[in-house]
Design an enzyme around this catalytic site. Structure first.
Site, PDB file in Angstrom:
ATOM      1  N   MET A 191      49.931  29.446  91.945  1.00 57.77           N
ATOM      2  CA  MET A 191      49.882  30.469  90.896  1.00 57.77           C
ATOM      3  C   MET A 191      50.550  29.980  89.610  1.00 57.77           C
ATOM      4  SD  MET A 191      50.912  33.562  93.493  1.00 57.77           S
ATOM      5  CE  MET A 191      52.204  32.541  94.251  1.00 57.77           C
TER       6      MET A 191
ATOM      7  N   LYS B 165      45.675  41.753  94.649  1.00 53.60           N
ATOM      8  CA  LYS B 165      46.545  41.585  93.490  1.00 53.60           C
ATOM      9  C   LYS B 165      46.079  40.363  92.717  1.00 53.60           C
ATOM     10  CE  LYS B 165      50.586  43.266  96.033  1.00 53.60           C
ATOM     11  NZ  LYS B 165      51.936  42.917  96.514  1.00 53.60           N
TER      12      LYS B 165
ATOM     13  N   ASP C 144      43.342  41.183 100.971  1.00 50.78           N
ATOM     14  CA  ASP C 144      43.717  40.784  99.623  1.00 50.78           C
ATOM     15  C   ASP C 144      42.519  40.244  98.849  1.00 50.78           C
ATOM     16  OD1 ASP C 144      46.329  41.502  99.954  1.00 50.78           O
ATOM     17  OD2 ASP C 144      47.069  39.482 100.366  1.00 50.78           O
TER      18      ASP C 144
END
Length: 252
Positions: A178, A65, A43
């Site tokens: 996030m 991502k 990732d």
């Protein structure tokens, strides 16, 4: 859907948590598994220093991502894992933090199980634990917080609302993953649920790395603090956040 392969024909997938950034926070088992990998599917938050621990001839597949941009759809990531394992490869699925905390590791394992592919899970230090420790912010403290909650700043897949009144309970620490772009939404809802605007908070940017930065203030200042930070970053809300000034020890 079942495959025609037997276990003997298949490879093996190790779901590995790479920790919050500092390569020295890898577990001993994670290091061993990475060093034995034939394929590494990794990732965005996995550092180059950790990738360099894999054999030089290992295939590296980036599936990172980030907010508003998905390099590889989750369904395609799942298929990559299946395909490489069915080729008989030792696959390391390498994720930042811990794979089971907002890492979609469980979803990927469900697909592997569906295809009768053998796997193991190597836990990692989740960002909330690692970044706050390097910032000198204890998640729990006998005088300030008896519990901690981890919340994703992204909306849940099923759209279920967050119980803000539950989050507003006293004597606990809230850690938002996030959440930078949702900082105004987080602030407004916590205030409406009864959290004081003076509640200490912190934004930890790139925790545990040489680029770590900690911004502190109160809940009313959270949107302003978040505007100054870059992803990846964590938001911490709770009395423990004020301990950063006293207990910070890490010098990037």
């Amino acid at each position: 859907m079942m495959t025609n392969h037997s276990f003997a024909d298949l490879g093996f997938v190790s779901l590995v948590g790479a920790g919050p950034g500092d390569p020295e926070l890898l577990t001993v088992k994670a290091l061993r598994v990475i060093q034995q990998a034939q394929v590494v599917v990794y990732d965005r938050l996995v550092s180059q220093a950790i990738l360099d621990l894999a054999p030089t001839d290992a295939e590296r597949i980036y599936v990172g991502k980030q907010l508003d941009f998905h390099c590889v759809p989750q369904s395609q990531i799942n298929q990559i894992l299946v395909d490489k394992a069915q080729q008989g490869k030792r696959v390391v699925r390498l994720k930042g933090g811990d794979s089971f905390i907002f890492g979609r590791g469980g979803e990927e394992l469900e697909v592997l199980a569906q295809h009768q592919i053998r796997y193991e899970v190597v836990p990692g230090i989740t960002a909330a634990a690692g970044a706050t420790a390097y910032a000198g912010i204890p998640l729990t403290h006998r005088d300030y917080a008896q519990s901690v909650q981890f919340i994703t700043g992204h909306l849940q897949k099923n759209g279920a609302p967050i119980n803000w009144h539950c989050l507003a309970q006293s004597n606990q620490t809230l850690v938002f993953y996030m959440g930078l772009k949702q900082s105004g939404h987080i602030t407004d809802n916590l205030l409406q649920a009864g959290v004081s605007g003076d509640m200490p908070c912190a934004v930890i940017e790139r925790g545990t790395t040489a680029r770590q930065r900690v911004l502190t203030g109160c809940l009313l200042q959270l949107p302003h603090l978040a505007q100054q930070a870059e992803s990846p970053a964590l938001i911490v809300v709770g009395q423990v956040a004020e301990l950063h000034q006293k207990l910070h020890w890490f010098q990037p």
